[in-house]
Design an enzyme around this catalytic site. Sequence first.
Site, PDB file in Angstrom:
ATOM      1  N   TYR A  57       0.830  -1.213   0.000  1.00 61.12           N
ATOM      2  CA  TYR A  57       0.000   0.000   0.000  1.00 61.12           C
ATOM      3  C   TYR A  57       0.858   1.254   0.000  1.00 61.12           C
ATOM      4  CZ  TYR A  57      -3.882  -3.155   0.391  1.00 61.12           C
ATOM      5  OH  TYR A  57      -4.771  -4.164   0.122  1.00 61.12           O
ATOM      6  N   HIS A 110     -14.237   0.507   0.115  1.00 64.69           N
ATOM      7  CA  HIS A 110     -13.084  -0.369   0.351  1.00 64.69           C
ATOM      8  C   HIS A 110     -11.953   0.354   1.058  1.00 64.69           C
ATOM      9  CE1 HIS A 110     -14.103  -3.504  -2.994  1.00 64.69           C
ATOM     10  NE2 HIS A 110     -14.906  -3.567  -1.966  1.00 64.69           N
ATOM     11  N   LEU A 203     -15.418  -1.144 -20.789  1.00 57.17           N
ATOM     12  CA  LEU A 203     -14.837  -1.484 -22.103  1.00 57.17           C
ATOM     13  C   LEU A 203     -15.551  -2.699 -22.672  1.00 57.17           C
ATOM     14  CD1 LEU A 203     -11.021  -1.238 -21.236  1.00 57.17           C
ATOM     15  CD2 LEU A 203     -12.466   0.503 -22.318  1.00 57.17           C
ATOM     16  N   GLU A 204     -16.152  -3.495 -21.754  1.00 63.73           N
ATOM     17  CA  GLU A 204     -16.808  -4.753 -22.167  1.00 63.73           C
ATOM     18  C   GLU A 204     -17.902  -5.040 -21.144  1.00 63.73           C
ATOM     19  OE1 GLU A 204     -13.398  -7.259 -21.823  1.00 63.73           O
ATOM     20  OE2 GLU A 204     -13.508  -7.291 -19.626  1.00 63.73           O
TER      21      GLU A 204
HETATM   22  P1  NAD Z   1     -15.434 -11.965  -2.737  1.00 62.61           P
HETATM   23  O1  NAD Z   1     -15.541 -13.435  -2.518  1.00 62.61           O
HETATM   24  O2  NAD Z   1     -16.684 -11.156  -2.768  1.00 62.61           O
HETATM   25  O3  NAD Z   1     -14.609 -11.670  -4.024  1.00 62.61           O
HETATM   26  C1  NAD Z   1     -14.940 -12.430  -5.126  1.00 62.61           C
HETATM   27  C2  NAD Z   1     -13.941 -12.068  -6.123  1.00 62.61           C
HETATM   28  O4  NAD Z   1     -12.879 -11.365  -5.516  1.00 62.61           O
HETATM   29  C3  NAD Z   1     -13.340 -13.329  -6.673  1.00 62.61           C
HETATM   30  O5  NAD Z   1     -14.131 -13.734  -7.791  1.00 62.61           O
HETATM   31  C4  NAD Z   1     -11.966 -12.857  -7.019  1.00 62.61           C
HETATM   32  O6  NAD Z   1     -12.032 -12.126  -8.203  1.00 62.61           O
HETATM   33  C5  NAD Z   1     -11.688 -11.922  -5.899  1.00 62.61           C
HETATM   34  N1  NAD Z   1     -11.110 -12.650  -4.775  1.00 62.61           N
HETATM   35  C6  NAD Z   1     -11.641 -12.831  -3.540  1.00 62.61           C
HETATM   36  N2  NAD Z   1     -10.799 -13.491  -2.760  1.00 62.61           N
HETATM   37  C7  NAD Z   1      -9.725 -13.747  -3.531  1.00 62.61           C
HETATM   38  C8  NAD Z   1      -8.520 -14.428  -3.313  1.00 62.61           C
HETATM   39  N3  NAD Z   1      -8.216 -14.926  -2.115  1.00 62.61           N
HETATM   40  N4  NAD Z   1      -7.659 -14.548  -4.342  1.00 62.61           N
HETATM   41  C9  NAD Z   1      -7.969 -14.009  -5.535  1.00 62.61           C
HETATM   42  N5  NAD Z   1      -9.080 -13.354  -5.816  1.00 62.61           N
HETATM   43  C10 NAD Z   1      -9.928 -13.234  -4.808  1.00 62.61           C
HETATM   44  O7  NAD Z   1     -14.432 -11.389  -1.690  1.00 62.61           O
HETATM   45  P2  NAD Z   1     -14.747 -11.478  -0.178  1.00 62.61           P
HETATM   46  O8  NAD Z   1     -13.664 -12.198   0.544  1.00 62.61           O
HETATM   47  O9  NAD Z   1     -16.162 -11.946   0.033  1.00 62.61           O
HETATM   48  O10 NAD Z   1     -14.644  -9.933   0.161  1.00 62.61           O
HETATM   49  C11 NAD Z   1     -15.344  -9.520   1.278  1.00 62.61           C
HETATM   50  C12 NAD Z   1     -15.336  -8.066   1.158  1.00 62.61           C
HETATM   51  O11 NAD Z   1     -14.013  -7.539   1.039  1.00 62.61           O
HETATM   52  C13 NAD Z   1     -16.078  -7.675  -0.070  1.00 62.61           C
HETATM   53  O12 NAD Z   1     -17.235  -7.076   0.424  1.00 62.61           O
HETATM   54  C14 NAD Z   1     -15.218  -6.688  -0.763  1.00 62.61           C
HETATM   55  O13 NAD Z   1     -15.932  -5.462  -0.887  1.00 62.61           O
HETATM   56  C15 NAD Z   1     -14.053  -6.459   0.148  1.00 62.61           C
HETATM   57  N6  NAD Z   1     -12.810  -6.441  -0.636  1.00 62.61           N
HETATM   58  C16 NAD Z   1     -11.973  -5.377  -0.585  1.00 62.61           C
HETATM   59  C17 NAD Z   1     -10.801  -5.415  -1.289  1.00 62.61           C
HETATM   60  C18 NAD Z   1      -9.830  -4.261  -1.316  1.00 62.61           C
HETATM   61  O14 NAD Z   1      -8.723  -4.393  -1.836  1.00 62.61           O
HETATM   62  N7  NAD Z   1     -10.226  -3.115  -0.780  1.00 62.61           N
HETATM   63  C19 NAD Z   1     -10.449  -6.525  -2.014  1.00 62.61           C
HETATM   64  C20 NAD Z   1     -11.361  -7.549  -2.042  1.00 62.61           C
HETATM   65  C21 NAD Z   1     -12.532  -7.536  -1.342  1.00 62.61           C
HETATM   66  N1  APR Z   2     -12.991   2.686 -19.046  1.00 62.64           N
HETATM   67  C1  APR Z   2     -14.006   1.918 -18.558  1.00 62.64           C
HETATM   68  N2  APR Z   2     -13.812   0.703 -17.980  1.00 62.64           N
HETATM   69  C2  APR Z   2     -12.551   0.250 -17.919  1.00 62.64           C
HETATM   70  C3  APR Z   2     -11.454   0.978 -18.412  1.00 62.64           C
HETATM   71  C4  APR Z   2     -11.714   2.257 -18.999  1.00 62.64           C
HETATM   72  N3  APR Z   2     -10.746   3.033 -19.503  1.00 62.64           N
HETATM   73  N4  APR Z   2     -10.318   0.241 -18.223  1.00 62.64           N
HETATM   74  C5  APR Z   2     -10.718  -0.905 -17.621  1.00 62.64           C
HETATM   75  N5  APR Z   2     -12.050  -0.914 -17.454  1.00 62.64           N
HETATM   76  C6  APR Z   2     -12.877  -1.962 -16.823  1.00 62.64           C
HETATM   77  C7  APR Z   2     -12.464  -3.381 -17.159  1.00 62.64           C
HETATM   78  O1  APR Z   2     -13.133  -3.823 -18.320  1.00 62.64           O
HETATM   79  C8  APR Z   2     -12.954  -4.122 -15.895  1.00 62.64           C
HETATM   80  O2  APR Z   2     -14.295  -4.532 -16.064  1.00 62.64           O
HETATM   81  O3  APR Z   2     -12.675  -1.810 -15.440  1.00 62.64           O
HETATM   82  C9  APR Z   2     -12.893  -3.067 -14.796  1.00 62.64           C
HETATM   83  C10 APR Z   2     -11.782  -3.287 -13.790  1.00 62.64           C
HETATM   84  O4  APR Z   2     -12.099  -4.485 -13.082  1.00 62.64           O
HETATM   85  P1  APR Z   2     -11.203  -4.937 -11.844  1.00 62.64           P
HETATM   86  O5  APR Z   2      -9.772  -4.843 -12.227  1.00 62.64           O
HETATM   87  O6  APR Z   2     -11.779  -6.239 -11.375  1.00 62.64           O
HETATM   88  O7  APR Z   2     -11.452  -3.818 -10.742  1.00 62.64           O
HETATM   89  P2  APR Z   2     -12.709  -3.678  -9.800  1.00 62.64           P
HETATM   90  O8  APR Z   2     -13.968  -4.124 -10.474  1.00 62.64           O
HETATM   91  O9  APR Z   2     -12.658  -2.304  -9.255  1.00 62.64           O
HETATM   92  O10 APR Z   2     -12.390  -4.713  -8.607  1.00 62.64           O
HETATM   93  C11 APR Z   2     -13.330  -4.729  -7.523  1.00 62.64           C
HETATM   94  O11 APR Z   2     -11.908  -6.194  -6.266  1.00 62.64           O
HETATM   95  O12 APR Z   2      -9.784  -6.814  -5.819  1.00 62.64           O
HETATM   96  C12 APR Z   2     -10.846  -6.106  -5.352  1.00 62.64           C
HETATM   97  O13 APR Z   2     -10.706  -4.303  -3.882  1.00 62.64           O
HETATM   98  C13 APR Z   2     -10.500  -4.679  -5.184  1.00 62.64           C
HETATM   99  O14 APR Z   2     -12.019  -2.853  -5.259  1.00 62.64           O
HETATM  100  C14 APR Z   2     -11.504  -3.944  -6.025  1.00 62.64           C
HETATM  101  C15 APR Z   2     -12.572  -4.959  -6.250  1.00 62.64           C
END
Ligand code: NAD
Ligand code: APR
Length: 234
Positions: A57, A110, A203-204
């Site tokens: 971080y 988050h 983007l998708e």
């Molecule tokens: P989750 O099970 O909801 O997350 C599902 C997705 O998160 C997975 O499909 C994967 O993409 C990713 N993920 C979760 N655990 C993972 C792991 N150990 N390795 C790789 N990918 C992983 O996650 P959770 O444990 O239920 O999260 C609980 C809460 O934590 C959620 O509400 C979420 O908002 C929060 N969170 C915060 C952060 C952050 O970096 N701030 C990251 C993840 C989750």
């Molecule tokens: N404009 C619009 N969308 C975009 C762009 C762009 N320029 N570039 C990337 N994206 C989209 C991708 O297509 C993808 O769907 O942003 C999304 C990014 O997805 P993630 O990398 O999974 O990020 P996020 O959805 O924020 O992850 C959710 O997971 O790991 C945890 O805490 C972490 O807050 C994060 C949470």
Amino acid sequence: MIHSRSKIVILTGAGISAESGIETFRAEDGLWAQHRVEDVATPEGFARDPKLVVDFYNSRRAQLPDVEPNAAHRALARLEAEHDGEVIVITQNVDDLHERGGSQTVFHMHGALKTALCAACGHRWPAPIVMAPGDPCPSCHAPAARPDVVWFGEMPYDMDLLFRHLSEADIFIAIGTSGNVYPAAGFVAEARRAGAHTIEFNLERSSVGNHFEEHRTGPASRTVTDWVEEFLRG
Ligand code: NAD
Ligand code: APR
């Protein structure tokens, strides 16, 4: 029904900051391709190796002065300033680009890189540029400073308040989130239950893309800017 006093609730993810140069999580070369989530984004990882987590971080915090809000962040700030109805930003991002882009009402569900959290007493304070494991809490003085970031397995912040906003939404927008992480991925279903019009900017199609009534596909800096212009022109 969209009208001049519609309440607009906006969920953003890493994708809105991508064009500012901040890596997303699940792109090919994204953060989760470089680091094991278990090591740097879980309480277990922090307990196992607090220095690895704190340094992860620290490196993301050190990047903030070198990146700028992009046109999508600024468009959301313009929407909040010029629209008569309430505009709420709920971000999964821990960067400060919404605030620096001019948004006033931002919920960091988050957490945020710019604050530190005391694991002992819950006190928050502005994070130092470089945090070290065992840094003392300025309030209770316990050596318990941690990044103020919600890890996998922890509960996000302000959930009751966020669900209340969703229940009042006339328009729900998701920008740059893959829809992989709950509860954020479930927000669109909540908003639709409230009768909101739902739009996905990505983007998708995301993992929950089928739940949205409308899609604006392309880079957020263009699609969000265009939509705000259209919406404000009425
Ligand atoms: P989750 O099970 O909801 O997350 C599902 C997705 O998160 C997975 O499909 C994967 O993409 C990713 N993920 C979760 N655990 C993972 C792991 N150990 N390795 C790789 N990918 C992983 O996650 P959770 O444990 O239920 O999260 C609980 C809460 O934590 C959620 O509400 C979420 O908002 C929060 N969170 C915060 C952060 C952050 O970096 N701030 C990251 C993840 C989750
Ligand atoms: N404009 C619009 N969308 C975009 C762009 C762009 N320029 N570039 C990337 N994206 C989209 C991708 O297509 C993808 O769907 O942003 C999304 C990014 O997805 P993630 O990398 O999974 O990020 P996020 O959805 O924020 O992850 C959710 O997971 O790991 C945890 O805490 C972490 O807050 C994060 C949470």
